[in-house]
Motif scaffolding. Structure first.
Motif, PDB file in Angstrom:
ATOM      1  N   ARG A 193     -10.197   8.556   8.199  1.00  0.00           N
ATOM      2  CA  ARG A 193      -8.890   8.907   7.293  1.00  0.00           C
ATOM      3  C   ARG A 193      -7.567   8.379   8.138  1.00  0.00           C
ATOM      4  N   GLY A 200       2.804  -1.608   2.976  1.00  0.00           N
ATOM      5  CA  GLY A 200       1.411  -1.221   2.326  1.00  0.00           C
ATOM      6  C   GLY A 200       1.829  -1.207   0.933  1.00  0.00           C
ATOM      7  N   PRO A 201       0.801  -1.008  -0.005  1.00  0.00           N
ATOM      8  CA  PRO A 201      -0.529  -0.288   0.307  1.00  0.00           C
ATOM      9  C   PRO A 201      -1.483  -1.129   0.802  1.00  0.00           C
ATOM     10  N   HIS A 202      -1.345  -2.595   0.513  1.00  0.00           N
ATOM     11  CA  HIS A 202      -2.221  -3.702   0.592  1.00  0.00           C
ATOM     12  C   HIS A 202      -2.196  -4.338   1.831  1.00  0.00           C
ATOM     13  N   TYR A 217       1.555   5.663   3.463  1.00  0.00           N
ATOM     14  CA  TYR A 217       0.510   5.327   2.703  1.00  0.00           C
ATOM     15  C   TYR A 217      -0.671   6.256   3.497  1.00  0.00           C
ATOM     16  N   GLU A 218      -1.596   6.442   2.657  1.00  0.00           N
ATOM     17  CA  GLU A 218      -2.978   7.012   3.119  1.00  0.00           C
ATOM     18  C   GLU A 218      -4.223   6.372   2.713  1.00  0.00           C
ATOM     19  N   SER A 219      -5.393   6.125   3.422  1.00  0.00           N
ATOM     20  CA  SER A 219      -6.652   5.452   2.923  1.00  0.00           C
ATOM     21  C   SER A 219      -7.653   6.089   3.725  1.00  0.00           C
ATOM     22  N   LEU A 220      -8.817   5.772   3.138  1.00  0.00           N
ATOM     23  CA  LEU A 220     -10.051   5.899   4.118  1.00  0.00           C
ATOM     24  C   LEU A 220     -10.275   4.500   4.590  1.00  0.00           C
ATOM     25  N   ASP A 223     -11.746   1.647   2.655  1.00  0.00           N
ATOM     26  CA  ASP A 223     -10.768   1.194   1.550  1.00  0.00           C
ATOM     27  C   ASP A 223      -9.752   0.272   2.038  1.00  0.00           C
ATOM     28  N   LEU A 224      -9.584   0.262   3.475  1.00  0.00           N
ATOM     29  CA  LEU A 224      -8.610  -0.731   4.023  1.00  0.00           C
ATOM     30  C   LEU A 224      -8.947  -2.044   3.983  1.00  0.00           C
ATOM     31  N   ARG A 237      -2.203  -4.673   8.629  1.00  0.00           N
ATOM     32  CA  ARG A 237      -0.819  -3.963   7.973  1.00  0.00           C
ATOM     33  C   ARG A 237       0.210  -4.130   9.104  1.00  0.00           C
TER      34      ARG A 237
END
Length: 330
Positions: A193, A200-202, A217-220, A223-224, A237
Protein backbone atom coordinates in the motif's frame (compact mmCIF):
# COMPACT_ATOMS: atom_id res chain seq x y z
CA UNK A 1 5.31 25.90 6.74
CA UNK A 2 2.49 24.41 4.67
CA UNK A 3 1.91 24.40 0.94
CA UNK A 4 -1.33 25.46 -0.74
CA UNK A 5 -2.53 24.80 -4.27
CA UNK A 6 -5.51 26.09 -6.19
CA UNK A 7 -6.70 23.64 -8.82
CA UNK A 8 -9.21 24.96 -11.38
CA UNK A 9 -10.99 22.50 -13.64
CA UNK A 10 -13.72 22.57 -16.25
CA UNK A 11 -15.91 19.46 -16.42
CA UNK A 12 -18.91 18.49 -18.53
CA UNK A 13 -22.18 19.10 -16.62
CA UNK A 14 -23.90 16.48 -18.76
CA UNK A 15 -22.84 13.57 -20.89
CA UNK A 16 -22.03 14.09 -24.56
CA UNK A 17 -21.54 11.73 -27.49
CA UNK A 18 -17.76 11.97 -26.99
CA UNK A 19 -17.43 11.94 -23.19
CA UNK A 20 -19.47 11.15 -20.06
CA UNK A 21 -20.80 13.60 -17.48
CA UNK A 22 -18.00 14.88 -15.28
CA UNK A 23 -15.28 14.45 -17.91
CA UNK A 24 -12.59 17.06 -17.24
CA UNK A 25 -12.08 19.13 -20.38
CA UNK A 26 -9.26 21.28 -18.99
CA UNK A 27 -7.53 22.04 -15.71
CA UNK A 28 -4.63 23.99 -14.25
CA UNK A 29 -2.99 24.24 -10.85
CA UNK A 30 -1.48 27.26 -9.12
CA UNK A 31 0.99 26.88 -6.24
CA UNK A 32 0.97 29.47 -3.46
CA UNK A 33 4.53 28.98 -2.28
CA UNK A 34 7.82 30.18 -3.69
CA UNK A 35 9.64 27.05 -2.51
CA UNK A 36 8.80 23.59 -1.28
CA UNK A 37 9.52 23.47 2.49
CA UNK A 38 11.79 20.82 3.95
CA UNK A 39 10.25 18.33 6.37
CA UNK A 40 10.22 19.30 10.08
CA UNK A 41 13.35 18.43 11.99
CA UNK A 42 13.40 15.23 14.01
CA UNK A 43 12.83 16.18 17.68
CA UNK A 44 15.94 15.98 19.83
CA UNK A 45 16.23 13.31 22.51
CA UNK A 46 14.84 9.82 22.40
CA UNK A 47 16.12 6.60 23.84
CA UNK A 48 19.85 5.98 23.97
CA UNK A 49 21.60 4.23 21.11
CA UNK A 50 24.11 1.40 21.25
CA UNK A 51 26.66 0.59 18.55
CA UNK A 52 28.41 -2.64 17.70
CA UNK A 53 31.16 -2.95 15.10
CA UNK A 54 32.50 -6.07 13.36
CA UNK A 55 32.00 -6.91 9.66
CA UNK A 56 29.34 -4.22 9.73
CA UNK A 57 28.07 -1.45 11.96
CA UNK A 58 24.95 -2.21 13.97
CA UNK A 59 22.93 0.52 15.68
CA UNK A 60 20.23 -0.36 18.20
CA UNK A 61 17.63 1.77 19.94
CA UNK A 62 14.24 1.37 21.51
CA UNK A 63 12.09 -0.70 19.15
CA UNK A 64 14.58 -0.76 16.28
CA UNK A 65 17.95 -1.80 14.93
CA UNK A 66 19.74 -1.19 11.65
CA UNK A 67 22.93 -2.39 10.02
CA UNK A 68 25.40 -0.78 7.61
CA UNK A 69 27.73 -3.11 5.70
CA UNK A 70 31.40 -2.15 5.78
CA UNK A 71 32.14 -3.67 2.37
CA UNK A 72 28.90 -2.51 0.73
CA UNK A 73 28.49 0.87 2.44
CA UNK A 74 24.78 0.12 2.15
CA UNK A 75 21.88 -0.09 4.56
CA UNK A 76 21.56 -3.87 4.86
CA UNK A 77 18.99 -4.18 7.64
CA UNK A 78 16.30 -1.94 9.12
CA UNK A 79 14.19 -3.65 11.78
CA UNK A 80 11.30 -1.88 13.47
CA UNK A 81 9.40 -3.59 16.30
CA UNK A 82 10.74 -6.96 15.25
CA UNK A 83 9.98 -6.69 11.52
CA UNK A 84 12.53 -6.23 8.78
CA UNK A 85 11.87 -3.59 6.12
CA UNK A 86 14.56 -4.82 3.70
CA UNK A 87 14.58 -7.91 1.52
CA UNK A 88 17.67 -6.55 -0.29
CA UNK A 89 19.99 -3.67 0.72
CA UNK A 90 19.40 0.00 -0.10
CA UNK A 91 22.11 0.65 -2.69
CA UNK A 92 23.18 3.45 -5.07
CA UNK A 93 21.57 3.12 -8.50
CA UNK A 94 22.44 5.02 -11.68
CA UNK A 95 20.51 3.01 -14.26
CA UNK A 96 17.00 2.58 -15.60
CA UNK A 97 15.40 -0.09 -17.74
CA UNK A 98 15.64 1.47 -21.22
CA UNK A 99 12.55 3.14 -22.63
CA UNK A 100 11.56 2.69 -26.25
CA UNK A 101 13.26 6.02 -26.96
CA UNK A 102 16.40 4.86 -25.12
CA UNK A 103 16.52 1.72 -27.24
CA UNK A 104 16.17 3.84 -30.36
CA UNK A 105 19.17 5.99 -29.46
CA UNK A 106 21.26 3.00 -28.26
CA UNK A 107 21.49 4.12 -24.63
CA UNK A 108 22.85 0.72 -23.57
CA UNK A 109 25.90 1.40 -25.77
CA UNK A 110 26.64 5.03 -24.95
CA UNK A 111 25.59 5.02 -21.27
CA UNK A 112 26.32 1.40 -20.35
CA UNK A 113 29.02 2.43 -17.88
CA UNK A 114 26.24 3.47 -15.47
CA UNK A 115 24.61 0.03 -15.54
CA UNK A 116 27.45 -1.44 -13.48
CA UNK A 117 28.64 1.68 -11.64
CA UNK A 118 26.45 1.01 -8.60
CA UNK A 119 26.84 -2.77 -8.28
CA UNK A 120 30.63 -2.60 -8.79
CA UNK A 121 31.29 0.26 -6.38
CA UNK A 122 34.29 -0.06 -4.07
CA UNK A 123 33.92 1.19 -0.49
CA UNK A 124 37.18 2.82 0.57
CA UNK A 125 36.12 3.76 4.10
CA UNK A 126 33.17 3.14 6.41
CA UNK A 127 33.34 4.62 9.91
CA UNK A 128 31.28 5.92 12.80
CA UNK A 129 31.62 9.70 13.11
CA UNK A 130 31.42 11.88 16.19
CA UNK A 131 27.95 13.34 16.66
CA UNK A 132 25.38 14.42 19.25
CA UNK A 133 24.63 11.94 22.03
CA UNK A 134 21.07 11.33 20.83
CA UNK A 135 22.08 10.11 17.37
CA UNK A 136 24.68 8.04 15.55
CA UNK A 137 26.35 9.06 12.29
CA UNK A 138 27.99 6.56 9.94
CA UNK A 139 29.75 7.59 6.73
CA UNK A 140 30.79 5.40 3.78
CA UNK A 141 33.14 6.67 1.08
CA UNK A 142 33.22 4.87 -2.24
CA UNK A 143 34.59 4.84 -5.78
CA UNK A 144 32.51 4.03 -8.82
CA UNK A 145 33.92 2.36 -11.96
CA UNK A 146 32.84 5.32 -14.08
CA UNK A 147 35.69 7.70 -14.85
CA UNK A 148 37.00 9.13 -11.60
CA UNK A 149 33.56 9.29 -9.97
CA UNK A 150 33.31 9.03 -6.20
CA UNK A 151 30.55 9.09 -3.63
CA UNK A 152 29.79 9.40 0.05
CA UNK A 153 26.74 8.24 1.97
CA UNK A 154 26.08 9.56 5.46
CA UNK A 155 23.56 7.80 7.68
CA UNK A 156 22.22 9.73 10.67
CA UNK A 157 20.33 7.46 13.06
CA UNK A 158 18.00 9.17 15.54
CA UNK A 159 16.87 7.75 18.85
CA UNK A 160 13.29 7.68 17.55
CA UNK A 161 14.27 5.21 14.84
CA UNK A 162 14.22 7.82 12.06
CA UNK A 163 17.09 7.51 9.58
CA UNK A 164 18.41 10.36 7.45
CA UNK A 165 20.44 9.38 4.39
CA UNK A 166 22.52 11.88 2.42
CA UNK A 167 24.28 10.62 -0.69
CA UNK A 168 26.69 12.87 -2.57
CA UNK A 169 28.01 11.72 -5.94
CA UNK A 170 30.88 13.46 -7.72
CA UNK A 171 30.59 12.59 -11.43
CA UNK A 172 34.08 13.07 -12.85
CA UNK A 173 35.66 12.10 -16.14
CA UNK A 174 34.77 11.96 -19.81
CA UNK A 175 31.40 10.37 -19.14
CA UNK A 176 27.93 10.29 -20.67
CA UNK A 177 24.97 11.77 -18.85
CA UNK A 178 23.73 9.70 -15.89
CA UNK A 179 20.36 8.03 -16.54
CA UNK A 180 19.39 8.13 -12.87
CA UNK A 181 20.77 9.10 -9.47
CA UNK A 182 19.11 7.42 -6.55
CA UNK A 183 18.80 4.52 -4.14
CA UNK A 184 17.16 1.17 -4.78
CA UNK A 185 16.07 -1.63 -2.45
CA UNK A 186 13.63 -4.51 -2.17
CA UNK A 187 11.01 -4.90 0.55
CA UNK A 188 9.48 -8.17 1.78
CA UNK A 189 6.06 -9.37 0.65
CA UNK A 190 3.07 -7.56 2.13
CA UNK A 191 4.27 -3.98 1.74
CA UNK A 192 1.88 -3.15 -1.07
CA UNK A 193 0.00 0.00 0.00
CA UNK A 194 1.49 3.28 -1.19
CA UNK A 195 0.47 6.87 -0.46
CA UNK A 196 2.28 10.01 -1.54
CA UNK A 197 2.13 13.79 -1.71
CA UNK A 198 3.46 14.82 -5.09
CA UNK A 199 2.53 14.60 -8.74
CA UNK A 200 -0.01 12.01 -9.80
CA UNK A 201 -2.05 9.99 -9.96
CA UNK A 202 -0.36 8.58 -13.07
CA UNK A 203 3.37 8.32 -13.77
CA UNK A 204 5.41 11.44 -14.46
CA UNK A 205 8.95 12.24 -15.55
CA UNK A 206 11.21 15.30 -15.52
CA UNK A 207 10.16 16.33 -19.04
CA UNK A 208 6.66 14.78 -18.89
CA UNK A 209 5.02 15.99 -15.72
CA UNK A 210 2.89 19.10 -16.27
CA UNK A 211 -0.10 16.86 -16.92
CA UNK A 212 0.16 15.42 -13.39
CA UNK A 213 -1.21 17.61 -10.62
CA UNK A 214 0.39 17.84 -7.18
CA UNK A 215 -1.85 16.16 -4.64
CA UNK A 216 -2.20 13.37 -2.12
CA UNK A 217 -2.69 9.98 -3.74
CA UNK A 218 -3.01 6.33 -2.73
CA UNK A 219 -2.46 3.14 -4.69
CA UNK A 220 -1.49 -0.50 -4.52
CA UNK A 221 1.95 -1.38 -5.87
CA UNK A 222 0.45 -3.44 -8.69
CA UNK A 223 -1.49 -0.38 -9.87
CA UNK A 224 1.53 1.95 -9.85
CA UNK A 225 3.10 0.22 -12.85
CA UNK A 226 2.13 0.78 -16.47
CA UNK A 227 2.31 -2.14 -18.89
CA UNK A 228 3.69 -0.74 -22.11
CA UNK A 229 3.42 -3.00 -25.14
CA UNK A 230 7.18 -3.49 -24.89
CA UNK A 231 8.36 -3.54 -21.23
CA UNK A 232 10.40 -0.50 -20.22
CA UNK A 233 10.98 1.99 -17.42
CA UNK A 234 7.60 2.93 -15.98
CA UNK A 235 5.65 4.03 -12.93
CA UNK A 236 7.91 6.91 -11.87
CA UNK A 237 6.48 9.79 -9.78
CA UNK A 238 8.12 13.23 -9.51
CA UNK A 239 8.09 16.23 -7.14
CA UNK A 240 7.21 13.95 -4.23
CA UNK A 241 7.32 15.55 -0.79
CA UNK A 242 6.75 12.24 1.01
CA UNK A 243 5.75 8.68 0.25
CA UNK A 244 4.62 5.91 2.60
CA UNK A 245 4.91 2.20 1.87
CA UNK A 246 3.04 -0.04 4.28
CA UNK A 247 1.12 -3.26 4.72
CA UNK A 248 -2.64 -3.59 5.14
CA UNK A 249 -2.34 -2.73 8.86
CA UNK A 250 -0.40 0.46 8.18
CA UNK A 251 2.98 -0.94 9.29
CA UNK A 252 5.79 0.41 7.15
CA UNK A 253 7.81 3.58 6.67
CA UNK A 254 7.57 7.11 5.38
CA UNK A 255 10.26 8.57 3.09
CA UNK A 256 10.55 12.36 3.02
CA UNK A 257 12.53 14.41 0.52
CA UNK A 258 14.73 17.43 1.24
CA UNK A 259 12.62 19.00 -0.09
CA UNK A 260 11.46 16.52 -2.77
CA UNK A 261 12.32 13.09 -4.10
CA UNK A 262 11.19 10.86 -6.95
CA UNK A 263 9.98 7.31 -6.45
CA UNK A 264 8.64 4.17 -8.05
CA UNK A 265 7.59 0.79 -6.67
CA UNK A 266 7.36 -2.37 -8.78
CA UNK A 267 6.19 -5.94 -8.15
CA UNK A 268 9.32 -7.14 -10.00
CA UNK A 269 13.01 -6.31 -10.23
CA UNK A 270 14.59 -3.83 -12.63
CA UNK A 271 16.54 -6.72 -14.16
CA UNK A 272 13.33 -8.65 -14.85
CA UNK A 273 11.76 -5.56 -16.40
CA UNK A 274 14.74 -4.98 -18.67
CA UNK A 275 14.99 -8.61 -19.78
CA UNK A 276 11.36 -9.06 -20.91
CA UNK A 277 10.13 -8.57 -24.48
CA UNK A 278 6.42 -8.71 -23.57
CA UNK A 279 4.53 -7.70 -20.40
CA UNK A 280 3.49 -11.28 -19.65
CA UNK A 281 7.16 -12.31 -19.60
CA UNK A 282 8.03 -10.05 -16.67
CA UNK A 283 8.68 -12.32 -13.71
CA UNK A 284 6.68 -10.85 -10.85
CA UNK A 285 7.60 -11.38 -7.22
CA UNK A 286 5.91 -10.97 -3.87
CA UNK A 287 8.79 -8.68 -2.90
CA UNK A 288 8.59 -5.02 -3.88
CA UNK A 289 11.37 -3.10 -5.63
CA UNK A 290 11.47 0.49 -4.38
CA UNK A 291 13.37 3.34 -6.04
CA UNK A 292 13.93 6.47 -3.94
CA UNK A 293 15.58 8.80 -6.42
CA UNK A 294 17.17 12.20 -6.54
CA UNK A 295 16.30 12.47 -10.21
CA UNK A 296 15.96 10.48 -13.43
CA UNK A 297 16.71 11.97 -16.82
CA UNK A 298 13.75 12.81 -19.01
CA UNK A 299 12.26 10.31 -21.43
CA UNK A 300 12.60 12.46 -24.56
CA UNK A 301 10.39 11.54 -27.48
CA UNK A 302 11.14 13.87 -30.41
CA UNK A 303 11.38 10.54 -32.20
CA UNK A 304 12.04 6.97 -31.10
CA UNK A 305 14.81 6.03 -33.52
CA UNK A 306 17.76 8.19 -32.46
CA UNK A 307 16.78 11.43 -30.74
CA UNK A 308 18.08 11.80 -27.21
CA UNK A 309 16.58 13.53 -24.19
CA UNK A 310 16.88 17.32 -24.35
CA UNK A 311 20.01 18.52 -22.54
CA UNK A 312 18.10 20.52 -19.93
CA UNK A 313 16.50 17.28 -18.69
CA UNK A 314 19.73 15.33 -18.24
CA UNK A 315 22.30 14.74 -15.48
CA UNK A 316 25.69 15.63 -17.06
CA UNK A 317 29.15 14.74 -15.80
CA UNK A 318 31.49 17.23 -14.16
CA UNK A 319 29.05 17.96 -11.34
CA UNK A 320 28.26 16.94 -7.78
CA UNK A 321 24.76 15.67 -6.98
CA UNK A 322 23.34 15.47 -3.46
CA UNK A 323 20.37 13.29 -2.59
CA UNK A 324 18.92 13.52 0.93
CA UNK A 325 15.95 11.64 2.31
CA UNK A 326 14.57 10.62 5.68
CA UNK A 327 13.01 7.26 6.52
CA UNK A 328 10.58 7.20 9.45
CA UNK A 329 8.98 3.97 10.72
CA UNK A 330 5.19 3.87 10.83
Amino acid sequence: GAEYFLTVSFALPAGASWAPEGHVVAWDQLAFAAEVPEPPAVPAGGAGLTLAEDEGIKVRGKDFSLGIGRESGALESYVWKGREFLAAPLVPNFWRAPTDNDRGNQMVNWAGVWLTAGPRRVVTKCDVLQGPADRAVIAADMRFPAGESTGRIEYTVHGSGALEIEMTVQVRGNLPVVPRIGLQMRMPAGFERVAWFGRGPHESYWDRKTGAAVGRYESLVRDLVFEYVEPQENGHRTDVRWVTIADAAGFGFKACGFPVLEFSAWPYTMEALQAAYHPWEIRRTAEVTVNLDHRQMGVGGDDSWGARTHAEYTLPSGRAYTHKIRLEPL
